[in-house]
Structures are given as C-alpha cells and as structure tokens.
Enzyme design. Structure first.
Site, short mmCIF file in Angstrom:
data_model
loop_
_atom_site.label_atom_id
_atom_site.label_comp_id
_atom_site.label_asym_id
_atom_site.label_seq_id
_atom_site.Cartn_x
_atom_site.Cartn_y
_atom_site.Cartn_z
N GLN A 1 -20.69 -2.43 21.06
CA GLN A 1 -20.31 -1.06 20.78
C GLN A 1 -18.80 -0.82 21.31
OE1 GLN A 1 -22.14 2.67 22.89
NE2 GLN A 1 -22.42 2.61 20.61
N ARG B 1 -26.00 2.14 19.54
CA ARG B 1 -26.52 2.79 20.44
C ARG B 1 -25.97 4.37 20.42
NH1 ARG B 1 -25.47 4.38 26.15
NH2 ARG B 1 -23.61 3.41 25.97
C1 LIG Z 1 -17.72 3.50 32.00
C2 LIG Z 1 -19.03 3.73 31.64
C3 LIG Z 1 -19.72 4.84 31.00
C4 LIG Z 1 -21.09 4.94 30.72
N1 LIG Z 1 -21.60 6.17 30.57
C5 LIG Z 1 -22.89 6.42 30.01
C6 LIG Z 1 -23.48 7.62 30.09
O1 LIG Z 1 -23.16 8.37 30.18
N2 LIG Z 1 -24.72 7.62 29.68
C7 LIG Z 1 -25.58 6.31 29.20
O2 LIG Z 1 -26.59 6.39 28.75
N3 LIG Z 1 -24.75 5.07 29.53
C8 LIG Z 1 -23.51 5.11 29.73
N4 LIG Z 1 -23.01 3.88 30.02
C9 LIG Z 1 -23.87 2.58 29.91
C10 LIG Z 1 -24.68 2.30 31.11
O3 LIG Z 1 -23.93 2.73 32.33
C11 LIG Z 1 -25.16 1.00 31.43
O4 LIG Z 1 -25.48 0.61 30.16
C12 LIG Z 1 -26.15 0.90 32.42
O5 LIG Z 1 -25.57 1.62 33.61
C13 LIG Z 1 -26.15 -0.62 32.80
O6 LIG Z 1 -27.24 -0.51 33.71
P1 LIG Z 1 -28.14 -1.90 34.28
O7 LIG Z 1 -28.75 -1.58 35.55
O8 LIG Z 1 -28.49 -2.78 33.26
O9 LIG Z 1 -26.61 -2.74 34.87
P2 LIG Z 1 -25.46 -2.48 35.75
O10 LIG Z 1 -25.57 -1.41 36.54
O11 LIG Z 1 -24.17 -3.02 35.12
O12 LIG Z 1 -26.00 -3.45 37.17
C14 LIG Z 1 -25.90 -4.89 37.04
C15 LIG Z 1 -26.34 -5.39 38.25
O13 LIG Z 1 -26.61 -6.97 37.98
C16 LIG Z 1 -25.98 -7.55 39.15
N5 LIG Z 1 -25.33 -8.88 38.76
C17 LIG Z 1 -24.89 -9.15 37.47
N6 LIG Z 1 -24.73 -10.34 37.45
C18 LIG Z 1 -25.32 -11.20 38.71
C19 LIG Z 1 -25.08 -12.36 39.08
N7 LIG Z 1 -24.79 -13.54 38.43
N8 LIG Z 1 -25.84 -12.48 40.31
C20 LIG Z 1 -26.47 -11.47 41.03
N9 LIG Z 1 -26.27 -10.06 40.64
C21 LIG Z 1 -25.87 -9.95 39.35
C22 LIG Z 1 -24.69 -6.63 39.39
O14 LIG Z 1 -24.39 -7.03 40.87
C23 LIG Z 1 -25.40 -5.23 39.42
O15 LIG Z 1 -26.07 -4.73 40.67
C24 LIG Z 1 -21.60 3.85 30.36
C25 LIG Z 1 -21.19 2.47 30.47
C26 LIG Z 1 -19.78 2.61 31.23
C27 LIG Z 1 -19.20 1.17 31.47
#
Ligand SMILES: Cc1cc2nc3c(=O)[nH]c(=O)nc-3n(C[C@H](O)[C@H](O)[C@H](O)COP(=O)(O)OP(=O)(O)OC[C@H]3O[C@@H](n4cnc5c(N)ncnc54)[C@H](O)[C@@H]3O)c2cc1C
Length: 571
Positions: free
Chosen positions: A234, A385
C-alpha cells in the site's frame, strides 16, 4: 551459549505482540518472553496517527459490523477472506471498550461517548481516535498492561536470528543481544511472530520506521513457511513531498482537499462520489497520474501535488491534527493552517505476510508458530487495506491468538532439541563478523531503494518486474560480500543493518516474484500491461516459499467468499 526456557516467546513489542502477550499471560502459570529489537514503546505502532475502526455507531447509529465488513471486503478488491473479515468487524467494538477501560484516552463527543471520524472507503464515520496520536496512546496503554503482569519477561533490544524447528514443529528461537553481542537460545512450546511490516524495502520513500525491515517474515520464509499475497503493497497518498513522512488520512477525514497545480480538486475525475475519501490505492494512483500528465508541481522524483487544510481553520487543526501540523512545519517548512502542503504517495503498509491458516487462532502451517499484526497475512485486507483497519487487526487477532496459544501450551510439551541446532545461529554471526568483502552496505541498500520504487512501485509491468526480480537477485548475491566493518560487540548497529538488509532483499525479491506472476490489476497491485481485474484467473491468494533447493516456488489457494460476490469497485 545461554539457553532459557519459556512456554511462549513473542517476537515484537508493538501493538500486536503486546496484545498477544497480555492475553497469554492471563494464565499466571504460563511464562512468556517478549522480545523486541527496539524498546517496545518505540515500535512503529506508536507512529499510527489517524485511528482504528470499529462499528460503534456513535456518530451514525446505522453503522454495524456487517457494513464494516462489506466496506473492508470491497476495499480489499474482493481478495480478503470474508469469514475472517466478519470475525474482525464483529469483535472490534468489544475490544475498543476494553481498551477504553484500560485507559486509552480516546477523543470524545460532547456527550462523553467515544468520537468517530470518517476515513477512506468507509460508509460511516467509524474510526475511533485520540487526536492524531492514536497509535502512541494505544502502544503505551498496552505496554502498561504488559508491565503489570509478572509472568512476562522483556528482552528489550534483542534481535531475532532464526526459528529453531524440525520442519514440522517450532522449538524456539535464537536471538542476538544487541547490548553485548551474545547469542541466546530461547526454547519454547509456541512462538508468536509480531514483527511488523517491511515497507522500508522502499528505502527512500516510506512512511515506515527505519526498523520496519520484515525480519519476522524473512526468518519464517527461510524456515520454509509460505508468505502470502506479497505483491500487495500500500502506498499512502499523503506522504510529505521531501521526506515521505506520513500525514494521516485523518487530514482528508476531517475535510482536507487534494489539489493539482491548477488548484483543481482532481479526485472528481477518479472517484466522483467519495472524492478524497476513496481508498488509498485509488487516491495514490490518481496523484501519480496527475503528476505523469503534467498537472503536478515540478517533474520526476521531486514532483508533488497539494494537500489543502486551510479551510478547516487553525483551531480545528490544532485540536484534531496537532501532530500533522507539527510534522508539516518541521519537515516541509509549511504551516497547514496557512499554506498548501506539498505531498506525494509514500510506501506505507504490506498487505501480504506470513501465511496464517486459521484466522481464529493465527496459526501458521508450522506447528507451534503463530503470526499476528502487520507481519501476518490473515487475510483481512486482501489487495488493499482500509485506513484504520490495521490497529483493529492487531488487537482483535492479538487477543484471540493469545487465547489459542494459552490452550496450546497447556496441552503441549517442549520439543526435544539438540545443542547443535541453535549453535548454527551463533556460528553464522561469528562468520559474518569475520567476513571480508568489497561491497558497501549503503550502496547495496540504496540500489534496492531505487529498484523497488522504479520497478515495483505504484505502477508495474512485466518488463519492470522481471528486471526488478533479476536485479534484486543480484543484490542478494552481492550481500555476501558486504563486510561488517565495525567489529565491536557492544551496540553494533552496523551488524544489525547488515542483517536487516538481507531480510529486506529477500522480501523485496518475493514481492517482485509474486507481482510478476499476477497478471491482472487489483487493489494496490497495478499492472499497466494488465489494467483489468481478472477474477477468472486471479481471484486467489498467492503463496511463495523456498523449495528444497532454495528456489522460490509459487502456489495459489482460493479466497474464502461467504456473503459478498465480487463486483466492480466504484467510489
Ligand atoms: C506512520 C504510520 C501511521 C499509521 N497510522 C495508522 C492508523 O492511523 N491506523 C491504522 O489502523 N494503522 C495505521 N498504520 C499501520 C499500523 O500502525 C501498523 O500496521 C501496525 O502498528 C503494526 O503493528 P505491529 O505490532 O504488527 O508491528 P510494529 O508496531 O511495527 O512492531 C514490530 C515489533 O517487532 C519488533 N521486531 C521487528 N523485528 C525484530 C527482530 N528482528 N528482532 C526482535 N524484534 C523485532 C520491533 O522491535 C517492534 O517491537 C500506520 C503506519 C504508519 C507507518
């Protein structure tokens, strides 16, 4: 090598990892390790601005989980699995109220109920929010809840290296301690991957944190687990022109316009009904088309169009979009209350990810391995999405995955594991530290960024994708000659970047490969040589994995269609 034993290891301290860990840890007899390469509150979830979707019907009572499901399925260009979508939209309201009780400071209506704002592709104002800092407050609230549970042990600033498994069952993970350079083995009955997205493969123009490099997906791929629908990336329409930093969809939700250089609201030609609030794939293509046809400001990589928020007034901008305003001032040098903001699409979100086979539990094909959040592909987002559906996905599937994992570990023992299995990760790091070579990390990464943007970006075709695939394969070869120049054991960010680059290159190549074979246009995947959606041949999910010889293999599986027959997508 140090070995530690936990019933469950969760990799990722973002919204998905924390919500899953909290749920698992509700049973005080289960031990949980939560591993994160950055301190958990620095995860990318904290950057989410606009909000999260749940059909509370607080603004317009006609809204319902069913309408939410329909909007999501239509937004997905009919590639989402409809039973999974219904599961998410039906569970979403209860989970929002749970977060409310946990202390997420949601913005309110004058009567005290949770406020909701309009978002792209949604039939009603459905997005709950906390000004434009929704992800930040969500992440901090979840972190507090996780800290309150004694049976969660945090491994902050540890880097996932490998899944230890025997092809059928996962036995644990190896992780690298960034603070001292040691490799550890965490033995576990179940492993949950929650490592976030990989939109940083578009190195130069992405809204994502620098660490969104898809490590969990790449580790799963190397362990033989298939990745699903990887061709669907996206692009968010409103990245700041100079940096690609995100200005939330809330800008358009609150009433912002998009203007070309003639001052025309061009969306009327692309989505006459929804205008600026059409889904992101459509708005991003519209902006790029305006630029290509000479109606953008400037040309080439530096061209842009405008976001106009001036008519919202300074007061509303400060109340509802304070972060957006500050970002525009700090990174583009313009105040949206007074000036037009130069914007252009920026790589934002990965619809594809680790193949989840069972949406109710988030299980993958490898027993004991689960995937949640952006690193997973359930699939509720299909080919595109809707904004606000990702944060909802994290907490809904995190909770239900946590429940399933709790049951799984009660009935399961630790799998036997020999010392030599985890040892391989340690040897790999030792060899990498000694490696000599004449390639430059920065140069290879820069080339990756150029290839991904130019050849597998918003528009693609057979030729560009073939080239991207070949050139990325070559970069992967060259990766073997990138030395780790910094030999230190303490906080060796050079080593981490080399590891991350390999992960990004592998995933970028999978994106090119899947995209090359999907000869149609659907959602975020726009093929100029196949501009139509082709349900006859491509209403199916793609699965990519490595075969025994290390070659990429592609298979397709059907989309689960329960209620809504595919129709033409108009807005
Ligand atoms: C700027 C921005 C704004 C957004 N706004 C919205 C919104 O308003 N509404 C919405 O629904 N979505 C939004 N999104 C999308 C959404 O925020 C993300 O898809 C979501 O937060 C991802 O969450 P997650 O827990 O899957 O991963 P993340 O929050 O990215 O966390 C990943 C975790 O994995 C850990 N990790 C990664 N690789 C490793 C490794 N090799 N070893 C150990 N740990 C590792 C990291 O340390 C981190 O803690 C936005 C995204 C962005 C970039």
């Amino acid at each position: 090598m140090e070995i530690k034993k936990y019933d469950v290891v969760v990799i990722g301290g973002g919204g998905a990892g924390l919500r899953t860990a909290i749920e698992v840890a509700k049973d005080p007899n289960i031990s949980v390790a939560l591993v994160s390469k950055v301190y958990p509150t620095r995860s990318h979830t904290g950057a989410a601005q606009g909000g999260m979707n749940a059909a509370l019907g607080n603004v317009i009572p006609d809204d319902s989980p069913e309408v939410h499901a329909y909007d999501t399925i239509k937004g997905s260009d009919f590639l989402a699995d409809q039973d999974a979508v219904f599961f998410m939209t039906e569970k979403a309201p209860e989970i929002i109220y749970e977060l409310d009780r946990w202390g997420v400071p949601f913005s309110r209506l004058p009567d005290g109920r949770i406020a909701q704002r309009p978002f792209g592709g949604a039939s009603f104002p459905r997005t709950v929010f906390a000004a434009d800092k929704t992800g930040h407050v969500l992440l901090h609230t979840l972190f507090e809840q996780a800290l309150a549970r004694d049976n969660i042990t945090f491994f902050n600033e540890y880097f996932l290296l490998d899944l230890i498994h025997d092809g059928e069952r996962v036995k644990g993970v190896t992780i690298y301690d960034i603070r001292n350079g040691e490799v550890l083995f965490l033995q576990a009955k179940a492993v949950v991957l929650a490592t976030g997205g990989f939109a940083r493969i578009y190195w130069f123009r992405s809204t994502n944190a620098i660490g969104n490099t898809g490590d969990g997906q790449a580790v799963a791929l190397r362990a033989g687990v298939p990745l699903k629908d990887m061709e669907f990336i996206q692009f968010h329409p409103t990245g700041l022109a100079k940096t690609g930093i995100l200005l939330s969809e809330a800008c358009r939700g609150e009433g912002g316009y998009l203007l070309n250089k003639e001052g025309e609201r061009f969306m009327k030609r692309y989505a006459p009904d929804k205008m600026e609030l059409a889904p992101r794939d459509i708005v991003s293509r519209a902006i790029e088309t305006e630029i290509r046809e000479g109606r953008g400001v400037g040309e080439g990589a530096r061209a842009y169009v405008y976001l106009d928020l001036r008519h919202l007034g300074e007061e509303k901008i400060k109340e509802r979009l304070p972060q957006v305003r500050q970002l525009a001032i700090d990174f583009e040098g313009v105040d949206p209350a007074k000036e037009l903001v130069p914007i252009r699409p920026s790589a934002h979100y990965c619809m594809g990810g680790i193949h989840v086979e069972n949406y109710k539990t988030s299980e993958t094909p490898l027993k004991g391995l689960y995937a949640v959040g952006e690193c997973a592909c359930v699939s509720v987002h299909g080919a595109n999405r809707l904004g606000g559906n990702s944060l909802t996905e994290l907490v809904v599937f995190g909770k239900y995955c946590g429940m399933a994992v709790r049951e799984f570990v009660k009935e399961t023992d630790f799998a036997p594991v020999s010392e030599s299995e985890p040892k391989k990760s340690e040897e790999f790091i030792e060899e990498l530290m000694k490696r000599e070579g004449n390639e430059s990390l920065a140069q290879v990464r820069a080339q990756m960024g150029e290839i991904t943007w130019a050849k597998m970006g918003i528009f693609r075709d057979e030729k560009s994708l073939k080239e991207a695939y070949d050139e990325l394969s070559e970069l992967l070869e060259r990766w073997n000659n990138i030395p780790v120049v910094d030999k230190a054991k303490v906080f060796n960010t050079n080593l981490i970047e080399v590891l991350e680059l390999r992960n990004m290159l592998e995933l970028a190549r999978v994106v090119a490969y899947s995209a090359l074979h999907r000869r149609e246009s659907r959602g975020g995947h726009s093929r100029e040589d196949y501009p139509q959606r082709d349900d006859k041949n491509f209403l199916k999910h793609s699965l990519v994995y490595y075969d025994k010889n290390g070659n990429l293999k592609l298979e397709y599986i059907p989309v689960r269609i329960t209620k809504y027959k595919p129709e033409e997508r108009k807005y």
